[in-house]
Design an enzyme around this catalytic site. Structure first.
Site, PDB file in Angstrom:
ATOM      1  N   GLY A  70       0.826  -1.220   0.000  1.00 44.43           N
ATOM      2  CA  GLY A  70       0.000   0.000   0.000  1.00 44.43           C
ATOM      3  C   GLY A  70       0.850   1.256   0.000  1.00 44.43           C
ATOM      4  O   GLY A  70       2.023   1.245   0.366  1.00 44.43           O
ATOM      5  N   ARG A 100      -2.123   8.133   3.975  1.00 40.71           N
ATOM      6  CA  ARG A 100      -2.507   8.845   5.191  1.00 40.71           C
ATOM      7  C   ARG A 100      -1.311   9.261   6.052  1.00 40.71           C
ATOM      8  O   ARG A 100      -1.438  10.051   6.976  1.00 40.71           O
ATOM      9  CB  ARG A 100      -3.488   7.985   6.005  1.00 40.71           C
ATOM     10  CG  ARG A 100      -4.855   7.872   5.345  1.00 40.71           C
ATOM     11  CD  ARG A 100      -5.728   6.793   5.964  1.00 40.71           C
ATOM     12  NE  ARG A 100      -5.428   5.459   5.437  1.00 40.71           N
ATOM     13  CZ  ARG A 100      -6.112   4.352   5.752  1.00 40.71           C
ATOM     14  NH1 ARG A 100      -7.119   4.420   6.606  1.00 40.71           N
ATOM     15  NH2 ARG A 100      -5.785   3.170   5.234  1.00 40.71           N
ATOM     16  N   GLN A 138       3.348  -6.369  -6.349  1.00 43.17           N
ATOM     17  CA  GLN A 138       1.997  -5.936  -6.722  1.00 43.17           C
ATOM     18  C   GLN A 138       2.170  -4.572  -7.400  1.00 43.17           C
ATOM     19  O   GLN A 138       2.277  -3.548  -6.731  1.00 43.17           O
ATOM     20  CB  GLN A 138       1.090  -5.822  -5.487  1.00 43.17           C
ATOM     21  CG  GLN A 138      -0.342  -5.522  -5.868  1.00 43.17           C
ATOM     22  CD  GLN A 138      -1.193  -5.063  -4.680  1.00 43.17           C
ATOM     23  OE1 GLN A 138      -0.676  -4.570  -3.674  1.00 43.17           O
ATOM     24  NE2 GLN A 138      -2.504  -5.230  -4.803  1.00 43.17           N
ATOM     25  N   LYS A 155      37.028  12.777  19.558  1.00 40.96           N
ATOM     26  CA  LYS A 155      36.713  12.062  18.315  1.00 40.96           C
ATOM     27  C   LYS A 155      37.940  11.263  17.925  1.00 40.96           C
ATOM     28  O   LYS A 155      39.050  11.788  17.953  1.00 40.96           O
ATOM     29  CB  LYS A 155      36.371  13.054  17.205  1.00 40.96           C
ATOM     30  CG  LYS A 155      35.747  12.403  16.000  1.00 40.96           C
ATOM     31  CD  LYS A 155      36.117  13.108  14.716  1.00 40.96           C
ATOM     32  CE  LYS A 155      37.553  12.835  14.361  1.00 40.96           C
ATOM     33  NZ  LYS A 155      38.048  13.531  13.194  1.00 40.96           N
ATOM     34  N   ALA A 165      42.230  22.590  30.991  1.00 44.46           N
ATOM     35  CA  ALA A 165      41.054  23.208  30.379  1.00 44.46           C
ATOM     36  C   ALA A 165      41.469  24.018  29.165  1.00 44.46           C
ATOM     37  O   ALA A 165      42.500  24.678  29.178  1.00 44.46           O
ATOM     38  CB  ALA A 165      40.366  24.112  31.394  1.00 44.46           C
TER      39      ALA A 165
HETATM   40  C1  UD1 Z   1      -7.723  -3.471   6.476  1.00 45.82           C
HETATM   41  C2  UD1 Z   1      -8.920  -4.410   6.313  1.00 45.82           C
HETATM   42  C3  UD1 Z   1      -9.898  -4.163   7.455  1.00 45.82           C
HETATM   43  C4  UD1 Z   1      -9.207  -4.345   8.789  1.00 45.82           C
HETATM   44  C5  UD1 Z   1      -7.941  -3.474   8.889  1.00 45.82           C
HETATM   45  C6  UD1 Z   1      -7.156  -3.860  10.108  1.00 45.82           C
HETATM   46  C7  UD1 Z   1      -9.205  -4.779   3.917  1.00 45.82           C
HETATM   47  C8  UD1 Z   1      -9.984  -4.414   2.698  1.00 45.82           C
HETATM   48  N1  UD1 Z   1      -9.545  -4.150   5.061  1.00 45.82           N
HETATM   49  O1  UD1 Z   1      -8.184  -2.151   6.324  1.00 45.82           O
HETATM   50  O2  UD1 Z   1     -10.976  -5.084   7.344  1.00 45.82           O
HETATM   51  O3  UD1 Z   1     -10.100  -4.026   9.816  1.00 45.82           O
HETATM   52  O4  UD1 Z   1      -7.104  -3.668   7.755  1.00 45.82           O
HETATM   53  O5  UD1 Z   1      -6.059  -3.039  10.288  1.00 45.82           O
HETATM   54  O6  UD1 Z   1      -8.335  -5.627   3.829  1.00 45.82           O
HETATM   55  N2  UD1 Z   1      -2.072  -3.425   0.854  1.00 45.82           N
HETATM   56  C9  UD1 Z   1      -1.441  -3.972  -0.243  1.00 45.82           C
HETATM   57  N3  UD1 Z   1      -1.978  -3.799  -1.479  1.00 45.82           N
HETATM   58  C10 UD1 Z   1      -3.135  -3.117  -1.680  1.00 45.82           C
HETATM   59  C11 UD1 Z   1      -3.776  -2.544  -0.548  1.00 45.82           C
HETATM   60  C12 UD1 Z   1      -3.215  -2.721   0.705  1.00 45.82           C
HETATM   61  O7  UD1 Z   1      -0.398  -4.611  -0.120  1.00 45.82           O
HETATM   62  O8  UD1 Z   1      -3.563  -3.021  -2.844  1.00 45.82           O
HETATM   63  C13 UD1 Z   1      -1.479  -3.618   2.189  1.00 45.82           C
HETATM   64  C14 UD1 Z   1      -1.086  -2.311   2.849  1.00 45.82           C
HETATM   65  O9  UD1 Z   1       0.288  -2.020   2.612  1.00 45.82           O
HETATM   66  C15 UD1 Z   1      -1.360  -2.569   4.325  1.00 45.82           C
HETATM   67  C16 UD1 Z   1      -2.427  -3.662   4.329  1.00 45.82           C
HETATM   68  O10 UD1 Z   1      -2.445  -4.208   3.023  1.00 45.82           O
HETATM   69  O11 UD1 Z   1      -0.242  -3.082   4.989  1.00 45.82           O
HETATM   70  C17 UD1 Z   1      -3.797  -3.130   4.734  1.00 45.82           C
HETATM   71  O12 UD1 Z   1      -4.188  -2.092   3.840  1.00 45.82           O
HETATM   72  P1  UD1 Z   1      -4.907  -0.794   4.375  1.00 45.82           P
HETATM   73  O13 UD1 Z   1      -5.236   0.046   3.188  1.00 45.82           O
HETATM   74  O14 UD1 Z   1      -4.133  -0.188   5.476  1.00 45.82           O
HETATM   75  O15 UD1 Z   1      -6.264  -1.431   4.927  1.00 45.82           O
HETATM   76  P2  UD1 Z   1      -7.191  -0.874   6.080  1.00 45.82           P
HETATM   77  O16 UD1 Z   1      -8.020   0.226   5.542  1.00 45.82           O
HETATM   78  O17 UD1 Z   1      -6.399  -0.595   7.300  1.00 45.82           O
HETATM   79 CA    CA Z   2      -4.232  -0.438   7.749  1.00 47.05          CA
END
Ligand code: UD1
Ligand code: CA
Length: 457
Positions: free
Chosen positions: A11, A15, A74, A350, A379
């Site tokens: 991801g 945020r 990905q 150093k 000193a």
């Molecule tokens: C996710 C869960 C939610 C859960 C929460 C817990 C989903 C759709 N939702 O939401 O149910 O309550 O975590 O913390 O799974 N990532 C990828 N590829 C992508 C999207 C995300 O590798 O295309 C990875 C991100 O790097 C991250 C993780 O997946 O580490 C979770 O993604 P994030 O977007 O943070 O999901 P949340 O909204 O927190």
């Molecule tokens: Ca998350």
């Protein structure tokens, strides 16, 4: 049952509002992702796959110290189910359980992962759930009248009724090897138009597979990091765990909540840490060592019986037994204090080796120097080690007395037992037992002031 762990870490982390990929934001000096990797390895996983996208090279570089990791790319972030799909090629022949977790939940304990695998039995899916007073942002768990799990609804897709559900999905799952086939059924017909991993809950149920859930009683371990504020919160949890660990090992912490230390730090029993102490990297403190308030040590060793007084900075320094530094001292890289050496306030060192019993009590700069035992550095002593082009060494013998405000222009050698008169600028070697004076002679004019004060007519 044997298992593999897949860590989803592709991801963007928008945020966080940062140029650095979210997974590499440091928690106690280590990238967030390293915590998930370590617990996966410690859980006894046969395979560990990290799915990356954003900052792939940076992520691989940051994790290069860990063996056996596999990476899946990905390229486009289409959702968490799509992310897992990228690990299919690597794991389609693996016939054990597939544990899936998110790289942004670094606190998940090893025993939670192994507990999930153990709870599988004949189930197709095991997952962790927990109850939160404020479930905002998390996926909600839907159950039927019998209490069986039906599905997960993401925050964005909830009805107002579902939003009130306090049981949430922290995002730690264990699937049977059918998961790859089941993933094909996930679509992106939802508010975010993403392929949601938790949709597999509904799909497993529809396939008539058994779903088991483990409720976590420690919500702290499942905190997700989506923002800077959550990063700080997770760091606090890690710090609290570390402090508790070391106090249980016999370390005394005064105002523990003000003390910062990293997991790589090694302490011993009867170490005392005063408020505001910061210990980083491979810092190691021997038995009974005391670190004064507001001192910062990184990659520094203090042997048992060594002491650091308040407001002292140490970087890659070695403090032997009976040696001490501070208050207000600055030991820069490659400083070595032999037993009984003393470095006092406003002294900077150093690449300096101070022999046994050497005293540099106040206001000095000692760089690129070796100082023999029992020498006294007055000193205001400065080693001028840099000529604008190159660094040079100052070699000072044993039992030397360097008077206050002396300038030692390197390269220069002071023989054993010699005496440097205060205020000297020394740019030639001084033989053993000699006296060197290199300053203007004093001129005294008798009654000069008296004459000035008398009225002039
Ligand atoms: C996710 C869960 C939610 C859960 C929460 C817990 C989903 C759709 N939702 O939401 O149910 O309550 O975590 O913390 O799974 N990532 C990828 N590829 C992508 C999207 C995300 O590798 O295309 C990875 C991100 O790097 C991250 C993780 O997946 O580490 C979770 O993604 P994030 O977007 O943070 O999901 P949340 O909204 O927190
Ligand atoms: Ca998350």
């Amino acid at each position: 049952m044997k298992h593999a762990v897949v860590i989803l870490a592709a991801g963007m982390g928008t945020r966080m509002k940062s140029k650095l990929p979210k997974m590499l934001h440091p928690l106690l000096g280590k990238p967030m992702l390293a915590y998930s990797v370590e617990s996966a390895l410690q859980s006894g996983a046969e395979r560990v796959v990290v799915v990356t996208g954003h900052g792939l090279e940076q992520v691989q570089e940051a994790l290069k110290g860990y063996e056996r990791l596999e990476f899946a790319l990905q390229a486009e972030q289409l959702g968490t189910a799509h992310a897992l799909m990228q690990a299919r090629k690597l794991l389609s022949d693996f016939d054990g359980a597939i544990v899936v977790r998110y790289g942004d939940c670094p606190l998940t304990r090893v025993k939670t992962l192994t507990g999930l695998v153990r709870s599988m039995g004949t189930a197709g899916l095991a997952l962790v759930t927990m109850h939160l007073d404020d479930p905002t942002g998390y996926g909600r768990i839907l159950r039927d009248k019998k209490g069986e799990i039906i599905a997960n609804v993401e925050q964005k897709d909830t009805t107002s009724e579902q939003r009130a559900i306090k049981e949430i999905n922290p995002g730690v799952y264990c699937f049977d090897p059918d998961v790859w086939r089941m993933l094909e059924q996930v679509d992106n017909h939802n508010a975010a138009q993403e392929y949601y991993l938790p949709d597999l809950i509904r799909i497993y149920r529809a396939a008539g597979k058994k779903i088991v859930s483990l409720e976590s009683k420690d919500p702290g371990e499942l905190l997700g990091v989506n923002s800077r504020a959550q990063l700080a919160e997770v760091e606090q949890v890690l710090l609290t765990r570390l402090r508790a660990h070391w106090m249980a090992e016999g370390v005394r912490m005064i105002k523990p909540e003000t003390i910062y230390l990293e997991p790589s730090v090694q302490l011993s029993s009867d170490v005392t840490l005063w408020p505001g102490v910061i210990l980083r990297g491979a810092t190691e403190l021997g038995e009974g060592v005391e670190i004064g308030a507001y001192s910062i040590l990184s990659n520094t060793t203090v042997e048992a019986g060594g002491k650091i007084k308040s407001h002292t900075l140490c970087e890659e320094a070695y403090i032997s037994s009976g040696a001490d530094a501070g208050p207000f001292a600055r030991l820069r890289p490659q400083t070595h204090l032999e037993p009984g050496a003393h470095v006092g306030n406003f002294v900077e060192t150093k690449n300096a080796r101070l022999g046994r019993g050497v005293k540099a009590g106040h206001l000095a700069y000692l760089g690129d120097t070796e100082i023999g035992e029992d020498t006294n550095i007055g000193a205001g002593t400065i080693t001028a080690n840099y000529d604008g082009l190159r660094k040079h060494k100052t070699i000072i013998g044993k039992r030397v007395f360097v008077g206050s405000n002396s300038l030692l222009v390197a390269p220069v050698r002071l023989g054993d037992g010699c005496f440097i008169a205060g205020g000297s600028a020394i740019n030639q070697d001084v033989p053993s037992d000699a006296l060197a004076i290199a300053r203007e002679r004093q001129r005294t004019i008798e009654n000069y002031m008296k004459r000035k004060r008398e009225p002039q007519d």
